[in-house]
Design a protein around this motif. Structure first.
Motif, PDB file in Angstrom:
ATOM      1  N   ARG A 258       0.872  -1.160   0.009  1.00  0.00           N
ATOM      2  CA  ARG A 258       0.047   0.175  -0.044  1.00  0.00           C
ATOM      3  C   ARG A 258       0.814   1.284   0.070  1.00  0.00           C
ATOM      4  NH1 ARG A 258       0.021   2.126   4.984  1.00  0.00           N
ATOM      5  NH2 ARG A 258       0.651   0.840   6.854  1.00  0.00           N
ATOM      6  N   ILE A 259       2.190   1.069   0.224  1.00  0.00           N
ATOM      7  CA  ILE A 259       3.021   2.388   0.569  1.00  0.00           C
ATOM      8  C   ILE A 259       3.636   2.567  -0.818  1.00  0.00           C
ATOM      9  CG2 ILE A 259       2.841   2.541   2.961  1.00  0.00           C
ATOM     10  CD1 ILE A 259       5.774   1.500   2.855  1.00  0.00           C
ATOM     11  N   TYR A 260       3.752   1.565  -1.654  1.00  0.00           N
ATOM     12  CA  TYR A 260       4.662   1.677  -3.033  1.00  0.00           C
ATOM     13  C   TYR A 260       3.984   2.091  -4.097  1.00  0.00           C
ATOM     14  CZ  TYR A 260       8.684  -1.371  -1.468  1.00  0.00           C
ATOM     15  OH  TYR A 260       9.773  -1.737  -0.829  1.00  0.00           O
TER      16      TYR A 260
ATOM     17  N   PRO B  30       9.637   2.198  -4.087  1.00  0.00           N
ATOM     18  CA  PRO B  30       9.406   2.526  -2.682  1.00  0.00           C
ATOM     19  C   PRO B  30       9.338   4.008  -2.388  1.00  0.00           C
ATOM     20  CG  PRO B  30      11.722   2.145  -3.164  1.00  0.00           C
ATOM     21  CD  PRO B  30      10.964   2.087  -4.521  1.00  0.00           C
ATOM     22  N   PRO B  31       8.944   4.275  -1.167  1.00  0.00           N
ATOM     23  CA  PRO B  31       9.153   5.670  -0.656  1.00  0.00           C
ATOM     24  C   PRO B  31      10.586   6.291  -0.611  1.00  0.00           C
ATOM     25  CG  PRO B  31       7.979   4.310   0.805  1.00  0.00           C
ATOM     26  CD  PRO B  31       8.386   3.449  -0.004  1.00  0.00           C
TER      27      PRO B  31
ATOM     28  N   ARG C  71      16.926   3.135  -3.614  1.00  0.00           N
ATOM     29  CA  ARG C  71      17.050   1.947  -4.745  1.00  0.00           C
ATOM     30  C   ARG C  71      16.939   0.617  -4.021  1.00  0.00           C
ATOM     31  NH1 ARG C  71      17.660   3.690  -9.819  1.00  0.00           N
ATOM     32  NH2 ARG C  71      18.457   1.755 -10.295  1.00  0.00           N
ATOM     33  N   PRO C  72      17.857   0.077  -3.005  1.00  0.00           N
ATOM     34  CA  PRO C  72      17.590  -1.096  -2.419  1.00  0.00           C
ATOM     35  C   PRO C  72      16.392  -1.673  -2.264  1.00  0.00           C
ATOM     36  CG  PRO C  72      19.436   0.402  -1.303  1.00  0.00           C
ATOM     37  CD  PRO C  72      18.446   1.207  -2.064  1.00  0.00           C
ATOM     38  N   TYR C  73      15.364  -0.903  -2.191  1.00  0.00           N
ATOM     39  CA  TYR C  73      13.887  -1.582  -2.016  1.00  0.00           C
ATOM     40  C   TYR C  73      12.984  -1.261  -3.300  1.00  0.00           C
ATOM     41  CZ  TYR C  73      15.634  -1.544   2.720  1.00  0.00           C
ATOM     42  OH  TYR C  73      16.198  -1.747   3.938  1.00  0.00           O
ATOM     43  N   GLU C  74      13.673  -1.486  -4.597  1.00  0.00           N
ATOM     44  CA  GLU C  74      13.025  -1.039  -5.582  1.00  0.00           C
ATOM     45  C   GLU C  74      13.081  -2.539  -6.380  1.00  0.00           C
ATOM     46  OE1 GLU C  74      14.927   1.418  -8.292  1.00  0.00           O
ATOM     47  OE2 GLU C  74      13.745   0.906  -9.953  1.00  0.00           O
ATOM     48  N   TYR C  75      11.799  -3.090  -6.849  1.00  0.00           N
ATOM     49  CA  TYR C  75      11.719  -4.419  -7.458  1.00  0.00           C
ATOM     50  C   TYR C  75      10.962  -4.371  -8.779  1.00  0.00           C
ATOM     51  CZ  TYR C  75      12.838  -5.161  -2.386  1.00  0.00           C
ATOM     52  OH  TYR C  75      13.249  -5.053  -1.109  1.00  0.00           O
ATOM     53  N   TRP C  76      11.360  -5.461  -9.446  1.00  0.00           N
ATOM     54  CA  TRP C  76      11.112  -5.685 -10.828  1.00  0.00           C
ATOM     55  C   TRP C  76      10.308  -7.134 -10.729  1.00  0.00           C
ATOM     56  CZ3 TRP C  76      10.780  -1.974 -14.439  1.00  0.00           C
ATOM     57  CH2 TRP C  76      12.013  -0.893 -14.337  1.00  0.00           C
ATOM     58  N   GLY C  77       9.211  -7.274 -11.679  1.00  0.00           N
ATOM     59  CA  GLY C  77       8.538  -8.709 -12.047  1.00  0.00           C
ATOM     60  C   GLY C  77       9.648  -9.082 -13.143  1.00  0.00           C
ATOM     61  N   GLN C  78       9.208 -10.569 -13.427  1.00  0.00           N
ATOM     62  CA  GLN C  78      10.021 -11.085 -14.475  1.00  0.00           C
ATOM     63  C   GLN C  78       9.759 -10.735 -16.042  1.00  0.00           C
ATOM     64  OE1 GLN C  78       7.356 -12.552 -13.026  1.00  0.00           O
ATOM     65  NE2 GLN C  78       6.251 -13.204 -14.749  1.00  0.00           N
ATOM     66  N   GLY C  79       8.509 -10.198 -16.085  1.00  0.00           N
ATOM     67  CA  GLY C  79       7.990  -9.801 -17.307  1.00  0.00           C
ATOM     68  C   GLY C  79       7.002 -10.881 -18.087  1.00  0.00           C
TER      69      GLY C  79
END
Length: 120
Positions: free
Chosen positions: A30-32, A99-100, A105-113
């Motif tokens: 909810r905070i992303y 992320p907030p 950046r350490p809390y930035e995430y990506w899906g596999q596509g």
């Protein structure tokens, strides 16, 4: 532990529709801010649509009026409704969690596509 899993891609004819989904786990969803990016062969990855934690949306000019991003915080999911698809929309679509600002950046995430192919 953190996972973003996209689904809903596939092959569709020009003018058709697809609905992409991204299921998130391991984050305080909810905070992303969440976004959808795409990358076509030979091209750079581009931001297609984004939605803030408060629900504000933005779109690339190329998809404005055709795509709609939405989120369901109760289900930790973000969706991309794609209408009036064109061959130029063919790409791998990626879910992104932003992320907030204070977290960085350490809390930035990506899906596999997930692959979206639009035939003419």
């Amino acid at each position: 532990q953190v996972q973003l899993v996209e689904s809903g891609g596939g092959l569709v004819q020009s003018g058709g529709s697809l609905r992409l989904s991204c299921a998130a786990s391991g984050i305080i969803f909810r905070i992303y801010a969440m976004g959808w990016y795409r990358q076509a062969p030979g091209k750079q990855r581009e931001l297609v649509a984004a939605i803030t934690s408060g629900g504000s949306t933005s779109y690339a000019d190329s998809v404005k009026g055709r795509f709609t991003i939405s989120r369901d915080d109760a289900k930790n999911t973000v969706h991309l409704q794609m209408n009036s698809l064109e061959p130029e929309d063919t790409a791998v679509y990626y879910c992104h969690a932003d992320p907030p600002r204070a977290w960085g950046r350490p809390y930035e995430y990506w899906g596999q596509g997930t692959q979206v192919t639009v035939s003419s």
